[in-house]
Design an enzyme around this catalytic site. Structure first.
Site, PDB file in Angstrom:
ATOM      1  N   ASP A  80       0.883  -1.171   0.000  1.00  0.00           N
ATOM      2  CA  ASP A  80       0.000   0.000   0.000  1.00  0.00           C
ATOM      3  C   ASP A  80       0.916   1.214   0.000  1.00  0.00           C
ATOM      4  O   ASP A  80       1.633   1.453   0.970  1.00  0.00           O
ATOM      5  CB  ASP A  80      -0.863  -0.045   1.276  1.00  0.00           C
ATOM      6  CG  ASP A  80      -1.723   1.204   1.443  1.00  0.00           C
ATOM      7  OD1 ASP A  80      -1.579   2.151   0.639  1.00  0.00           O
ATOM      8  OD2 ASP A  80      -2.527   1.226   2.397  1.00  0.00           O
ATOM      9  N   TYR A 125       1.205  -0.037  15.049  1.00  0.00           N
ATOM     10  CA  TYR A 125       0.236  -0.135  13.952  1.00  0.00           C
ATOM     11  C   TYR A 125       0.708   0.622  12.720  1.00  0.00           C
ATOM     12  O   TYR A 125       1.081   1.771  12.792  1.00  0.00           O
ATOM     13  CB  TYR A 125      -1.114   0.435  14.386  1.00  0.00           C
ATOM     14  CG  TYR A 125      -2.092   0.426  13.248  1.00  0.00           C
ATOM     15  CD1 TYR A 125      -2.657  -0.770  12.822  1.00  0.00           C
ATOM     16  CD2 TYR A 125      -2.408   1.595  12.567  1.00  0.00           C
ATOM     17  CE1 TYR A 125      -3.524  -0.787  11.750  1.00  0.00           C
ATOM     18  CE2 TYR A 125      -3.284   1.580  11.502  1.00  0.00           C
ATOM     19  CZ  TYR A 125      -3.838   0.390  11.089  1.00  0.00           C
ATOM     20  OH  TYR A 125      -4.686   0.363  10.035  1.00  0.00           O
ATOM     21  N   LYS A 151      -3.138  -2.782   8.072  1.00  0.00           N
ATOM     22  CA  LYS A 151      -3.340  -4.230   8.144  1.00  0.00           C
ATOM     23  C   LYS A 151      -2.403  -4.913   7.148  1.00  0.00           C
ATOM     24  O   LYS A 151      -1.845  -4.260   6.273  1.00  0.00           O
ATOM     25  CB  LYS A 151      -4.820  -4.517   7.828  1.00  0.00           C
ATOM     26  CG  LYS A 151      -5.398  -5.732   8.514  1.00  0.00           C
ATOM     27  CD  LYS A 151      -5.497  -5.592  10.012  1.00  0.00           C
ATOM     28  CE  LYS A 151      -5.857  -6.891  10.700  1.00  0.00           C
ATOM     29  NZ  LYS A 151      -5.478  -6.861  12.109  1.00  0.00           N
TER      30      LYS A 151
HETATM   31  C1  F6R Z   1      -7.432  -0.531   8.063  1.00  0.00           C
HETATM   32  C2  F6R Z   1      -7.272   0.776   7.413  1.00  0.00           C
HETATM   33  C3  F6R Z   1      -8.248   1.824   7.688  1.00  0.00           C
HETATM   34  C4  F6R Z   1      -7.679   2.903   8.606  1.00  0.00           C
HETATM   35  C5  F6R Z   1      -8.715   3.999   8.917  1.00  0.00           C
HETATM   36  C6  F6R Z   1      -8.117   5.138   9.719  1.00  0.00           C
HETATM   37  O1  F6R Z   1      -6.442  -1.415   7.678  1.00  0.00           O
HETATM   38  O2  F6R Z   1      -6.331   1.004   6.690  1.00  0.00           O
HETATM   39  O3  F6R Z   1      -9.445   1.301   8.218  1.00  0.00           O
HETATM   40  O4  F6R Z   1      -7.237   2.308   9.810  1.00  0.00           O
HETATM   41  O5  F6R Z   1      -9.204   4.549   7.720  1.00  0.00           O
HETATM   42  O6  F6R Z   1      -6.969   5.553   9.065  1.00  0.00           O
HETATM   43  P1  F6R Z   1      -6.017   6.698   9.635  1.00  0.00           P
HETATM   44  O7  F6R Z   1      -5.603   6.307  11.037  1.00  0.00           O
HETATM   45  O8  F6R Z   1      -4.888   6.712   8.646  1.00  0.00           O
HETATM   46  O9  F6R Z   1      -6.842   7.958   9.590  1.00  0.00           O
HETATM   47 MG    MG Z   2      -4.059   1.096   3.650  1.00  0.00          MG
HETATM   48 MG    MG Z   3      -4.515  -2.304   2.136  1.00  0.00          MG
END
Ligand code: F6R
Ligand code: MG
Ligand code: MG
Length: 372
Positions: free
Chosen positions: A11, A230, A233
């Site tokens: 990603d 973190y 994923k």
């Molecule tokens: C899960 C994922 C999304 C982000 C969510 C918050 O793998 O990538 O669900 O966790 O959109 O993202 P941030 O913390 O970057 O605002």
């Molecule tokens: Mg992502």
């Molecule tokens: Mg992804």
């Protein structure tokens, strides 16, 4: 000469949140592989599922080859430059190290590779899943390679009746690869005992016991084991050789009609059903639902056919409707009980921090303490 099939995915940024990479980003990755891969690879295929870009390559350099890995790493760097220039969200997110050290394993991108003796006709499937982790393949692989209720070939085909060997990894063990090998059908209950724990024990590969050939390779990396925190994923990829001594394409695809619950979805912290989707599908509902795509190929002397989009076939429309209902039903439960992952698997630290701050405010009632 043996053929190597390598798929490396990351990603490196997407449009409108963690949804889908931009066209320019994908084109820049493709352009880099096209020029940089000359004389190095035999063929390639670039795809995206959710917010992840996958580079599939065929070559003769074996698994874990530094030049192949560097080609993919540099392509992701080129894509990241475009992602930054376009203001994409999460630009370079999965490139967790500053300099390339010979192998992208442990650096953020997910890798699945196999070195094979190409059969006269060699069909294989390439799966990519987003907003979930490598354990999402445990149940489909168990059903496809060990359960005759799913795979009639296990009783109808003499070669398949010899069973399959599962190599399973303990992905919580960060000091090195902790592996066990178990044979289906004799070790079925042991295999089941491990694979039920999708977040810890993950199928790394599956092998035919009739011929010794490898059928499956799964990317098993866990990003938070690499970064210590973190970072998104793990969004795994998987290669599966099919037919003859291996399950048929349809036997491999059938388990995905269940829409089983996997860890992932919003903030990587929920139990949400896995939805089989057409190639190039982005995420939506609840940053998901967790998606899986499947591109089928034939390969001859390393040259790939065009991809067949296995989950675009009309049968899967009904499955998607069913999975959407399952997702909505679980979401009605919000963060309670089974809807959210157990504490150790939460990908954000908010709840743990809050619990720590509440700890000091708990008091043991005096009279109760006296009784006990
Ligand atoms: C899960 C994922 C999304 C982000 C969510 C918050 O793998 O990538 O669900 O966790 O959109 O993202 P941030 O913390 O970057 O605002
Ligand atoms: Mg992502
Ligand atoms: Mg992804």
């Amino acid at each position: 000469m043996p053929l190597t099939i390598s798929v490396i995915k990351a990603d490196i940024g997407s449009i409108g949140g963690h949804v889908t990479p931009s066209r320019r980003l994908v084109e820049s990755v493709e352009a880099h592989i096209h020029s940089g891969g000359r004389g190095l690879i035999l063929d390639h295929y670039i795809s995206h599922t959710g917010d992840d870009i996958a580079i599939l390559m065929t070559h003769t350099r074996g698994t874990g080859d530094p030049r192949i890995h560097k080609l993919a790493w540099d392509a992701f760097l080129a894509g990241t430059a475009v992602a930054k220039a376009q203001g994409l969200y999460g630009a370079g997110q999965d490139l967790l190290k500053d300099s390339f050290s010979g192998n992208v394993k442990g650096m953020g991108p997910a890798v699945a590779e196999m070195e094979i003796e190409e059969r006269p006709n060699e069909p294989f499937l390439f799966f990519a899943a987003d907003k979930t982790d490598p354990g999402c393949f445990n149940l489909p692989l168990y059903l496809a390679f060990a359960d005759p209720m799913n795979t009639p070939g296990l009783v109808l085909s003499p070669a398949m009746a010899k069973g399959f060997r599962f190599r399973i990894m303990d992905v919580n063990h960060v000091e090195g690869d902790r592996i066990i090998e178990l044979n289906a059908p004799e070790d079925l209950y042991d295999i089941a005992t491990l694979l039920r724990d999708q977040e810890r024990f993950v199928v790394e590969s599956v092998w035919s016991r009739a011929s010794g050939e490898q059928s499956v390779a799964v990317a098993t990396s866990r990003l938070h084991n690499i970064a210590g925190k973190y970072t998104g994923k793990d969004d795994p990829v998987m290669l599966v050789r099919v037919q003859m001594n291996f399950p048929a394409t349809g036997e491999i695809l059938t388990p995905y009609a269940m829409g089983h619950y996997v860890g992932g979805g919003m903030r990587g912290s929920h139990q949400v059903p896995l939805m089989p989707v057409p190639l190039y599908t982005g995420t939506s509902y609840f940053d998901g639902p967790p998606l899986v795509s499947c591109a089928g190929f034939s390969v001859h002397h390393g040259k790939l056919t065009e991809a067949v989009d296995n989950f675009a076939q009309p049968f899967w429309n009904t499955v998607r409707d069913h999975v959407a209902l399952k997702a909505v039903e679980m979401r009605r439960q919000g963060f309670f009980g089974a809807a959210m992952l157990p504490m150790a698997e939460l990908e954000y630290t908010g709840i743990r921090d809050r619990l720590k701050s509440l700890e000091a405010r708990f008091q043991v009632r005096e009279e109760m303490a006296a009784v006990s």
